[in-house]
Design an enzyme around this catalytic site. Structure first.
Site, PDB file in Angstrom:
ATOM      1  N   ASP A  54       0.882  -1.158   0.000  1.00 45.99           N
ATOM      2  CA  ASP A  54       0.000   0.000   0.000  1.00 45.99           C
ATOM      3  C   ASP A  54       0.938   1.231   0.000  1.00 45.99           C
ATOM      4  O   ASP A  54       2.118   1.098   0.342  1.00 45.99           O
ATOM      5  CB  ASP A  54      -0.852  -0.051   1.279  1.00 45.99           C
ATOM      6  CG  ASP A  54      -1.644   1.210   1.501  1.00 45.99           C
ATOM      7  OD1 ASP A  54      -2.439   1.569   0.639  1.00 45.99           O
ATOM      8  OD2 ASP A  54      -1.438   1.846   2.566  1.00 45.99           O
ATOM      9  N   LEU A  55       0.434   2.381  -0.409  1.00 42.95           N
ATOM     10  CA  LEU A  55       1.321   3.559  -0.452  1.00 42.95           C
ATOM     11  C   LEU A  55       1.185   4.414   0.819  1.00 42.95           C
ATOM     12  O   LEU A  55       2.073   4.424   1.678  1.00 42.95           O
ATOM     13  CB  LEU A  55       1.011   4.402  -1.694  1.00 42.95           C
ATOM     14  CG  LEU A  55       1.810   5.704  -1.823  1.00 42.95           C
ATOM     15  CD1 LEU A  55       3.292   5.441  -1.993  1.00 42.95           C
ATOM     16  CD2 LEU A  55       1.290   6.519  -3.020  1.00 42.95           C
ATOM     17  N   ASP A  56       0.046   5.120   0.912  1.00 40.90           N
ATOM     18  CA  ASP A  56      -0.146   6.057   2.031  1.00 40.90           C
ATOM     19  C   ASP A  56      -0.216   5.289   3.350  1.00 40.90           C
ATOM     20  O   ASP A  56      -1.103   4.468   3.546  1.00 40.90           O
ATOM     21  CB  ASP A  56      -1.452   6.846   1.837  1.00 40.90           C
ATOM     22  CG  ASP A  56      -1.401   7.754   0.613  1.00 40.90           C
ATOM     23  OD1 ASP A  56      -0.295   8.167   0.229  1.00 40.90           O
ATOM     24  OD2 ASP A  56      -2.461   8.048   0.054  1.00 40.90           O
ATOM     25  N   THR A  94       1.623  10.002   4.454  1.00 37.09           N
ATOM     26  CA  THR A  94       0.897  11.121   3.835  1.00 37.09           C
ATOM     27  C   THR A  94      -0.447  11.345   4.520  1.00 37.09           C
ATOM     28  O   THR A  94      -1.166  12.281   4.154  1.00 37.09           O
ATOM     29  CB  THR A  94       0.660  10.860   2.334  1.00 37.09           C
ATOM     30  OG1 THR A  94       0.306   9.492   2.204  1.00 37.09           O
ATOM     31  CG2 THR A  94       1.884  11.154   1.505  1.00 37.09           C
ATOM     32  N   LYS A 138      -8.756   6.444   5.850  1.00 37.69           N
ATOM     33  CA  LYS A 138      -7.533   5.802   5.342  1.00 37.69           C
ATOM     34  C   LYS A 138      -7.888   4.685   4.362  1.00 37.69           C
ATOM     35  O   LYS A 138      -8.720   3.826   4.679  1.00 37.69           O
ATOM     36  CB  LYS A 138      -6.698   5.239   6.487  1.00 37.69           C
ATOM     37  CG  LYS A 138      -5.934   6.314   7.230  1.00 37.69           C
ATOM     38  CD  LYS A 138      -5.008   5.698   8.260  1.00 37.69           C
ATOM     39  CE  LYS A 138      -4.220   6.765   8.980  1.00 37.69           C
ATOM     40  NZ  LYS A 138      -3.431   6.206  10.084  1.00 37.69           N
ATOM     41  N   SER A 194      -2.492   0.792  -4.410  1.00 33.43           N
ATOM     42  CA  SER A 194      -2.940   1.975  -3.657  1.00 33.43           C
ATOM     43  C   SER A 194      -4.259   2.516  -4.196  1.00 33.43           C
ATOM     44  O   SER A 194      -4.535   2.441  -5.394  1.00 33.43           O
ATOM     45  CB  SER A 194      -1.862   3.065  -3.774  1.00 33.43           C
ATOM     46  OG  SER A 194      -2.365   4.310  -3.349  1.00 33.43           O
ATOM     47  N   ALA A 195      -5.050   3.106  -3.295  1.00 33.67           N
ATOM     48  CA  ALA A 195      -6.308   3.750  -3.695  1.00 33.67           C
ATOM     49  C   ALA A 195      -6.050   5.132  -4.285  1.00 33.67           C
ATOM     50  O   ALA A 195      -6.948   5.751  -4.858  1.00 33.67           O
ATOM     51  CB  ALA A 195      -7.212   3.883  -2.472  1.00 33.67           C
ATOM     52  N   LYS A 202     -11.024   0.229  -1.978  1.00 38.00           N
ATOM     53  CA  LYS A 202     -10.924  -0.626  -0.792  1.00 38.00           C
ATOM     54  C   LYS A 202     -12.096  -0.280   0.125  1.00 38.00           C
ATOM     55  O   LYS A 202     -12.427   0.894   0.218  1.00 38.00           O
ATOM     56  CB  LYS A 202      -9.595  -0.372  -0.065  1.00 38.00           C
ATOM     57  CG  LYS A 202      -8.358  -0.650  -0.903  1.00 38.00           C
ATOM     58  CD  LYS A 202      -7.105  -0.124  -0.193  1.00 38.00           C
ATOM     59  CE  LYS A 202      -5.870  -0.227  -1.059  1.00 38.00           C
ATOM     60  NZ  LYS A 202      -4.672   0.377  -0.470  1.00 38.00           N
ATOM     61  N   GLU A 217      -0.343  -3.365   4.618  1.00 37.72           N
ATOM     62  CA  GLU A 217      -1.412  -2.357   4.717  1.00 37.72           C
ATOM     63  C   GLU A 217      -1.411  -1.640   6.060  1.00 37.72           C
ATOM     64  O   GLU A 217      -0.985  -2.206   7.062  1.00 37.72           O
ATOM     65  CB  GLU A 217      -2.781  -3.049   4.582  1.00 37.72           C
ATOM     66  CG  GLU A 217      -3.487  -2.864   3.268  1.00 37.72           C
ATOM     67  CD  GLU A 217      -3.900  -1.421   2.946  1.00 37.72           C
ATOM     68  OE1 GLU A 217      -3.914  -0.574   3.856  1.00 37.72           O
ATOM     69  OE2 GLU A 217      -4.209  -1.150   1.784  1.00 37.72           O
ATOM     70  N   ASP A 218      -1.902  -0.392   6.053  1.00 38.54           N
ATOM     71  CA  ASP A 218      -1.984   0.362   7.310  1.00 38.54           C
ATOM     72  C   ASP A 218      -3.418   0.656   7.707  1.00 38.54           C
ATOM     73  O   ASP A 218      -3.645   1.283   8.745  1.00 38.54           O
ATOM     74  CB  ASP A 218      -1.250   1.709   7.189  1.00 38.54           C
ATOM     75  CG  ASP A 218      -2.020   2.668   6.310  1.00 38.54           C
ATOM     76  OD1 ASP A 218      -2.407   2.267   5.187  1.00 38.54           O
ATOM     77  OD2 ASP A 218      -2.282   3.806   6.738  1.00 38.54           O
TER      78      ASP A 218
HETATM   79  P1  B16 Z   1      -6.000  10.415  -3.639  1.00 33.09           P
HETATM   80  P2  B16 Z   1      -3.581   4.177   0.034  1.00 33.09           P
HETATM   81  C1  B16 Z   1      -5.370   6.171  -0.019  1.00 33.09           C
HETATM   82  O1  B16 Z   1      -4.104   5.662  -0.322  1.00 33.09           O
HETATM   83  C2  B16 Z   1      -5.344   7.017   1.259  1.00 33.09           C
HETATM   84  O2  B16 Z   1      -5.104   6.199   2.384  1.00 33.09           O
HETATM   85  C3  B16 Z   1      -6.660   7.724   1.424  1.00 33.09           C
HETATM   86  O3  B16 Z   1      -6.627   8.532   2.590  1.00 33.09           O
HETATM   87  C4  B16 Z   1      -6.941   8.566   0.175  1.00 33.09           C
HETATM   88  O4  B16 Z   1      -8.193   9.229   0.274  1.00 33.09           O
HETATM   89  C5  B16 Z   1      -6.936   7.666  -1.052  1.00 33.09           C
HETATM   90  O5  B16 Z   1      -5.681   7.009  -1.138  1.00 33.09           O
HETATM   91  C6  B16 Z   1      -7.161   8.426  -2.334  1.00 33.09           C
HETATM   92  O6  B16 Z   1      -6.071   9.273  -2.522  1.00 33.09           O
HETATM   93  O7  B16 Z   1      -6.900  11.528  -3.220  1.00 33.09           O
HETATM   94  O8  B16 Z   1      -4.539  10.778  -3.635  1.00 33.09           O
HETATM   95  O9  B16 Z   1      -6.440   9.783  -4.938  1.00 33.09           O
HETATM   96  O10 B16 Z   1      -3.513   4.118   1.519  1.00 33.09           O
HETATM   97  O11 B16 Z   1      -4.550   3.190  -0.587  1.00 33.09           O
HETATM   98  O12 B16 Z   1      -2.232   4.167  -0.636  1.00 33.09           O
HETATM   99 MG    MG Z   2      -2.831   3.224   3.325  1.00 35.31          MG
END
Ligand code: B16
Ligand code: MG
Length: 225
Positions: free
Chosen positions: A15-17, A23, A51, A120-121, A151, A175-176
């Site tokens: 996962d990224l964030d 972030t 998240k 990542s989302a 997710k 994952e976090d």
């Molecule tokens: P964006 P992950 C997710 O990333 C974040 O945890 C979540 O807080 C955020 O709203 C979502 O990505 C969308 O991000 O606005 O940059 O498209 O944890 O799946 O890497």
């Molecule tokens: Mg995450």
């Protein structure tokens, strides 16, 4: 626990964030600005619930918490503004912001010929990876631009395994967020939660950070049924 001695880790999906880089604080600051314009003080607990959740699903939740009736256009506009604030904050990221243990783990997996994917989302994943100097290191990248369901739907992880030509049972997800853990489990994958053990209790294993993850540990996890 029954062991299948033949299984060996083939792929790891990051996962990224919250896993590669923190972030979440940037998401929080930028969502807070939008929420306060709707007279809602976004709390840290609210941010926890966002998240892993896509941008549009997040803005819908915030409108709900703020008890604000907003048109689809207004939602889209607010999400766009949030993203501008978020990108400005992310533009300051450097390789020093990579979370503890992650770079060493990536190098170890590469040396052991274990495939690595990003799952990542975020629609900003490539921008953030570039800032961290990690854009070209992944064998496969699946992000918010590639999926139609966010997710806890398993689409992002299933797509990543497919692109790696691997079976879900041969991969481990890092994952976090509870939404991401749910997604990995519904994809029939093993998942290591990085963060708070209470919040991430559904994961197969929860660690504070990636520092102690080894090939042996990953092999042990995929062997458990
Ligand atoms: P964006 P992950 C997710 O990333 C974040 O945890 C979540 O807080 C955020 O709203 C979502 O990505 C969308 O991000 O606005 O940059 O498209 O944890 O799946 O890497
Ligand atoms: Mg995450």
């Amino acid at each position: 626990m029954p062991l299948d001695i033949k299984s060996k880790i083939q792929g790891v999906i990051f996962d990224l964030d919250g896993v590669i880089v923190d972030t979440a604080r940037f998401h929080f600051t930028s969502w807070k600005t939008i929420a306060s314009e709707w007279n809602y003080q976004l709390k840290i607990e609210d941010n926890e619930r966002l998240k892993g959740v896509s941008r549009m699903d997040s803005i819908k939740k915030i409108a709900e918490w703020a008890e604000k009736q907003v048109s689809t256009e207004e939602l889209q506009h607010a999400a766009n503004r949030k993203n501008e604030i978020y990108l400005e904050l992310c533009s300051k990221l450097t390789p020093e912001d990579i979370l503890p243990g992650i770079f060493a783990l990536i190098k170890m997996l590469k040396a052991s010929e274990v495939l690595i994917a990003l799952g990542s989302a975020s629609k900003n994943a490539r921008f953030v990876l570039n800032k961290l100097g990690l854009l070209t290191i992944f064998d496969v990248i699946v992000d918010g631009n590639d999926v139609s369901k966010s997710k806890p739907n398993p689409e992002v992880f299933l797509k990543a395994t497919k692109k790696m030509n691997l079976l879900p049972r041969d991969c481990v997800v890092l994952e976090d967020a509870p939404a991401g853990i749910k997604a990995a489990l519904s994809a029939n994958m093993k998942v290591i939660g990085l963060g708070d053990s209470h919040e991430l209790e559904k994961a197969d294993l929860v660690l504070k950070n990636a520092k102690i993850i080894s090939i042996e540990l990953l092999n042990r996890i995929i062997k458990t049924t």
